[in-house]
Scaffold this motif. Sequence first.
Motif: not given
Length: 400
Positions: A2, A4-5, A7, A337, A339, A375
Amino acid sequence: MNIPFSPPDIGEEEIKEVIDTLKSGWITTGPKTKLFEQKIAQYCHTNRAVCLNSATACMETTLRILGVGPGAEVITTAYTYTATASVVCHVGAKLVLVDTAPDSFQMDYEQLEKAVTERTKVIIPVELGGVVCDYDRLFQIVESKRDLFKPKGELQKKIGRVILMADGAHAFGAKWKGRMCGEIADFTCFSFHAVKNLTTAEGGAVTWKDISGVDNEELYKQYMLMSLHGQSKDALAKTKLGAWEYDIVAPYYKCNMTDIMASIGLIQLKRYPDILRRRRELIEGYDKAFSDLPVERLVHFTEDGASSGHLYLVRLIGKSREFTNQVITAMAEEGVAVNVHYKPLPLLTAYKNMGFDIKDYPNAYHMFENEITLPLHTCLTDEQAAYVINTFKKVWTDLC
């Protein structure tokens, strides 16, 4: 996995420094904010720096200090986040948007040159992803239009031409032709938001080049007045014995940085060379891994300069927005993730309501329609970076 984009990269040193601030009894604007300003100025090779509560506040305050308001025009790119443009609206000036150059994330400089009028007071170049714009070209444009410039107020008179106020939100630590972002444009505004390379949770800073006939200390004091209600003394000055009395010189604004925020920034700045180094490693790893795919990547490192490596923008050549959104969804399902940076402003309701039409910005739309951002942050391990690479390649293969 997992992943995240973006943190925030906060360690024990930052936590200890915040605790020290909390225990000190001084948690608003005080000695650590002033020290942080000094260190930013040293880092950017400028005489002074001002820390405020956001890059947005830095840009708006700078426009106000420059005397930009109703009747003035400010030009920026259609390919940016709303903050770049909203500050122009806040001060009552007319927003003018310029398309990007073909197959570029930067403004079309030929269109920019044509957009300058006698009402133009400021151009806002955007250092997207941490890549510094072409300031040789930008300064050539504003110098060539010097005869058109009609200054309003003493500061504009002393500059004597259209002012370049860089939106350097992404670019703290970037370099261009041997100079630091922060000492290149007339004014540069940085962001220290939670997702930025260097964070103070929220926050920002503005630096500026020396201006002939302008006292840097007086300019600094103007920022202090603008950011603290127009109060003639800040809280730190008022703590001196018998120094309680103050004046309000104008009904200004409230957007100061606090010592809690600055304490995080002081440690982040101490760590920053390693942060930039790690971002470069990750970018070079991505570039090598994706060299055999039909994608275009934002170029971060050239002979002219080194980006801050804030965002890893990828364009899926020949693909539609719908296909690109499928890639984003598929990667999310695999735990990565992703964007998009950015929806051009004319696609957004606020700017449509101002009369902007995406049909007038075909190059910006072309850049957006197949863009994704992967990321890129210093919490990524080598194993996680490899997973991002393999997931992107797998999704690409599956969907194609």
